[in-house]
Write an enzyme that holds these catalytic residues in place. Structure first.
Site, PDB file in Angstrom:
ATOM      1  N   TYR A  56       0.848  -1.191   0.000  1.00  0.00           N
ATOM      2  CA  TYR A  56       0.000   0.000   0.000  1.00  0.00           C
ATOM      3  C   TYR A  56       0.883   1.240   0.000  1.00  0.00           C
ATOM      4  CZ  TYR A  56      -3.648   3.217   1.875  1.00  0.00           C
ATOM      5  OH  TYR A  56      -4.519   4.243   2.099  1.00  0.00           O
ATOM      6  N   ILE A  85      -9.710  -0.166  -4.046  1.00  0.00           N
ATOM      7  CA  ILE A  85      -9.964  -0.334  -2.612  1.00  0.00           C
ATOM      8  C   ILE A  85     -10.516   0.999  -2.151  1.00  0.00           C
ATOM      9  CG2 ILE A  85      -8.932  -0.758  -0.356  1.00  0.00           C
ATOM     10  CD1 ILE A  85      -6.906  -2.581  -1.771  1.00  0.00           C
TER      11      ILE A  85
END
Length: 293
Positions: A134, A204
């Protein structure tokens, strides 16, 4: 590579009431997303994970995994600025039954790009779960450069990246140099279609907390080659998306969820309730989009 997120994963909030985790409401949110989202990301940034105690973190992860009961994938946030702590979290999440891990870059103390590779390699070697790294420099002060993503993609169980740099040129370079089956997800709700047009795999999402079916439909329409519909839906949603980031996430999305009676708008300190001025702007965008409030 199998799409770990199923196109659209919701970065799930943690509902609070009077300072405590509201598990009754959390269960209802999980059930909603099982029906409307492709996957659930638990204990990520939007969940206010840095403000959770260790016991709360463990209980929330277990609760969501058990409630979902393998109906859709559950990806557990296990990132830390301490490699050893992240290894410990990764092992816990695997034992709890998570389907994958989301690992934010080390924050505050940060590291070098070589340090990033070593950090992620050590975590990957501690678990058999598939890992999505991430990159969100605005939060952590640490960017994952495309050449580093390429090196990480060579580690067997590092299967993808949540790219939230906001830099479309960087996303394009990652997609250019990495293997075609390396999964690239947008970490920015306003860039779902642009990222997918370059070969990305989905999102996401924060906005999926309030518009799960609509957000997933953008991804599904793009994959089904309904490009005009996906583009128009993206552009129509962008005003609301912008309003959801008018203050620090997840303050606005929780305010919106409170307005929609999905959960309390309560956030945990050091986060602070939304200002009246920004709440008014948020409500205007919700109404413009067609949400009754």
């Amino acid at each position: 590579m199998k799409d770990l997120i199923n196109g659209c994963g919701v970065a799930l909030v943690t509902p609070f009431v009077n300072g405590e985790v509201d598990y009754e409401t959390l269960g209802k949110l999980v059930d909603m997303h099982v029906e409307r989202s492709g996957s659930i990301i638990v204990a990520g940034t939007t969940a206010e994970t840095p403000a959770l105690t260790d016991d709360e973190y463990h209980e929330i992860v277990r609760f969501v995994i058990d409630r979902v009961a393998k109906r859709i994938p559950v990806i557990a946030g296990a990132g830390s600025n301490c490699t050893a702590a992240s290894v410990k979290k990764a092992k816990f999440c695997e034992e709890a039954g998570a389907d994958g891990l989301l690992l934010v870059t080390p924050y505050y103390n940060k590291t070098t790009q070589r340090g990033l590779i070593n950090h992620y390699r050590m975590i990957a070697e501690s678990t058999s779960l598939p890992i999505i790294v991430y990159s969100v420099q605005a939060r952590t002060g640490m960017n994952i450069e495309p050449s580093t993503v390429l090196e990480l993609s060579k580690i067997n169980n590092i299967v993808g990246i949540k790219e939230a740099s906001g830099n479309i040129s960087q996303v394009a370079e990652i997609l250019r140099i990495c293997p075609k089956d390396f999964l690239v997800y947008s970490g920015n709700d306003d860039m779902i279609v642009p990222l997918m047009s370059l070969g990305g795999h989905g999102v996401i999402s924060v906005v999926a907390n309030i518009l799960p079916a609509e957000t997933k439909k953008i991804v599904d329409d793009y994959n089904d080659r309904n490009i005009d519909e996906a583009r128009d839906a993206q552009l129509n949603m962008n005003g609301l998306i912008n309003a959801l980031f008018i203050e620090t996430n997840p303050i606005p999305v929780k305010e919106a969820m409170g307005i929609m009676n999905l959960c309390s708008s309560e956030v945990r300190e050091p986060l602070y309730p939304m200002s009246d001025e920004n709440r008014h702007k948020l409500i205007n965008e919700m109404r413009r989009y067609g949400i009754n409030c």
